[in-house]
Motif scaffolding. Structure first.
Motif, short mmCIF file in Angstrom:
data_model
loop_
_atom_site.label_atom_id
_atom_site.label_comp_id
_atom_site.label_asym_id
_atom_site.label_seq_id
_atom_site.Cartn_x
_atom_site.Cartn_y
_atom_site.Cartn_z
N ALA A 111 0.83 -1.21 0.00
CA ALA A 111 0.00 0.00 0.00
C ALA A 111 0.86 1.25 0.00
O ALA A 111 0.61 2.20 -0.77
CB ALA A 111 -0.93 0.00 1.21
N LEU A 112 1.89 1.28 0.84
CA LEU A 112 2.78 2.44 0.88
C LEU A 112 3.48 2.65 -0.45
O LEU A 112 3.61 3.79 -0.93
CB LEU A 112 3.82 2.24 1.99
N GLN A 113 3.91 1.58 -1.09
CA GLN A 113 4.61 1.70 -2.37
C GLN A 113 3.69 2.21 -3.47
O GLN A 113 4.08 3.06 -4.27
CB GLN A 113 5.22 0.35 -2.75
N ALA A 117 4.19 5.86 -5.34
CA ALA A 117 4.38 5.87 -6.79
C ALA A 117 3.38 6.80 -7.48
O ALA A 117 3.64 7.29 -8.59
CB ALA A 117 4.23 4.45 -7.35
N THR A 118 2.25 7.04 -6.84
CA THR A 118 1.20 7.87 -7.44
C THR A 118 1.34 9.34 -7.06
O THR A 118 1.20 10.23 -7.90
CB THR A 118 -0.19 7.37 -7.02
N ILE A 284 -7.84 11.82 -0.52
CA ILE A 284 -8.28 10.53 0.01
C ILE A 284 -8.99 9.73 -1.09
O ILE A 284 -8.80 8.52 -1.21
CB ILE A 284 -9.19 10.72 1.23
N GLY A 285 -9.81 10.42 -1.89
CA GLY A 285 -10.49 9.73 -2.98
C GLY A 285 -9.51 9.13 -3.98
O GLY A 285 -9.69 8.00 -4.45
N LYS A 286 -8.47 9.88 -4.31
CA LYS A 286 -7.45 9.36 -5.23
C LYS A 286 -6.71 8.19 -4.61
O LYS A 286 -6.41 7.18 -5.29
CB LYS A 286 -6.49 10.47 -5.60
N ALA A 287 -6.42 8.30 -3.31
CA ALA A 287 -5.74 7.20 -2.62
C ALA A 287 -6.60 5.94 -2.63
O ALA A 287 -6.07 4.83 -2.79
CB ALA A 287 -5.41 7.62 -1.18
N GLU A 288 -7.91 6.09 -2.45
CA GLU A 288 -8.81 4.93 -2.50
C GLU A 288 -8.70 4.23 -3.85
O GLU A 288 -8.62 2.99 -3.90
CB GLU A 288 -10.25 5.37 -2.26
N HIS A 289 -8.71 4.99 -4.93
CA HIS A 289 -8.63 4.39 -6.27
C HIS A 289 -7.29 3.68 -6.47
O HIS A 289 -7.22 2.60 -7.06
CB HIS A 289 -8.82 5.46 -7.35
N VAL A 290 -6.21 4.29 -5.98
CA VAL A 290 -4.89 3.69 -6.11
C VAL A 290 -4.81 2.36 -5.36
O VAL A 290 -4.35 1.35 -5.88
CB VAL A 290 -3.80 4.65 -5.58
#
Length: 298
Positions: A111-113, A117-118, A284-290
């Motif tokens: 998850a951290l990686q 990367a994003t 947070i929304g972008k993190a959810e998709h990633v």
């Protein structure tokens, strides 16, 4: 150090504007208990009440409460201006990730990686916590998004499923059930169990047995997954865990067999969770998709 978060300031101001916990909770798209908890903690930190609570009547501001909210409104407006201001200097993105302790050895590092990367410039922090620790962290704004099992969360939390997980029975190679390819809860009832010391995890496992009219005995409550695996490998009972490393040995090099439990109601979802059911903050929304793309099916 800031002891009151911007989210807590927002909660208090919403209660002051709407005159009740229920109306403020509806406006903010959060659960009423979460709002009540935040208000209680703010008042406890300040050392004085912000509202007068009367049964059947609107919550009235105390003089100190009125002064506090006036200053808090100014603070929130200034914070909004900072977020909305245009600047040529790229700001560091902040994200606070939580992960359930048993899932952390499998999902936290990937998850951290994926997140690093994003997000080109990110201040990424994380905690590995119990169910209770994650829920409190989410409600208090100390965690933005959490990777956990879909347990104990009410309608005040938004959840996105990553994948379904099935529990496994852990035992030594000479156990009578070790040669089977699958096992049921009913077949495990007569053997002593080794469960996690994490209260909600153990309650969930025992609840599955009870739903099927079964009454097993518990021999050990292990403080960690590897202690549970070691106890099972030494024949101290059958360990039951959703998180199960592929290794066929415990830490102390004892052979260990892992047999899937096939009861249909035993499957449990691993989810991304955040507090609040409204639209997510853009980061947070972008993190959810990633994380959904990177961790689904792991």
């Amino acid at each position: 150090m800031l002891y009151i978060s911007l989210r807590q300031y927002e909660y208090v101001c919403a209660v002051g504007r709407h005159g009740s916990l229920s109306a403020a909770a509806q406006h903010l798209n959060v659960s009423q208990p979460a709002l009540s908890t935040a208000l209680t903690r703010v008042e406890a930190h300040l050392g004085y009440p912000l509202f007068v609570r009367r049964r059947g009547a609107a919550m009235a501001l105390t003089p100190q409460g009125r002064s506090f909210i006036d200053r808090a409104e100014v603070l929130l407006k200034n914070a909004a201006r900072i977020e909305a201001s245009d600047t040529s200097v790229p700001e560091t993105t902040k994200l606070r990730l939580g992960c359930f302790t048993d899932l952390a050895p499998f999902l936290l590092a990937p998850a951290l990686q994926h997140l690093r990367a994003t997000f080109a410039d990110i201040n990424l922090t994380y905690v590995a916590e119990s169910f209770e620790g994650l829920l409190n962290g989410l409600m208090e704004g100390q965690i933005d998004i959490a990777i956990t099992y879909d347990l104990t969360m009410d309608a005040g939390f938004a959840r996105t499923k990553l994948f379904d997980s099935r529990p496994k029975a852990l035992m030594p190679p000479d156990h009578p059930l070790a040669t089977t390819t699958e096992v049921t809860l009913a077949a495990l009832e007569s053997y002593p169990l080794i469960l996690s010391a994490e209260g909600l995890s153990a309650q969930h496992i025992l609840g599955l047995f009870r739903q099927n009219g079964l009454r097993p005995s518990v021999a050990h409550r292990a403080a960690s997954l590897e202690i549970q695996r070691s106890l099972a490998a030494h024949g101290e009972g059958i360990g039951i865990s959703y998180a199960s490393p592929p290794s066929t040995f415990s830490y102390d090099t004892k052979r260990l067999v892992s047999v899937p439990i096939t009861d249909r109601d035993a499957a449990e979802s691993v989810v991304l969770a955040r507090h609040g059911t409204g639209p997510a903050d853009p980061v947070i929304g972008k993190a959810e998709h990633v994380l959904l793309a990177g961790l689904t099916g792991v």
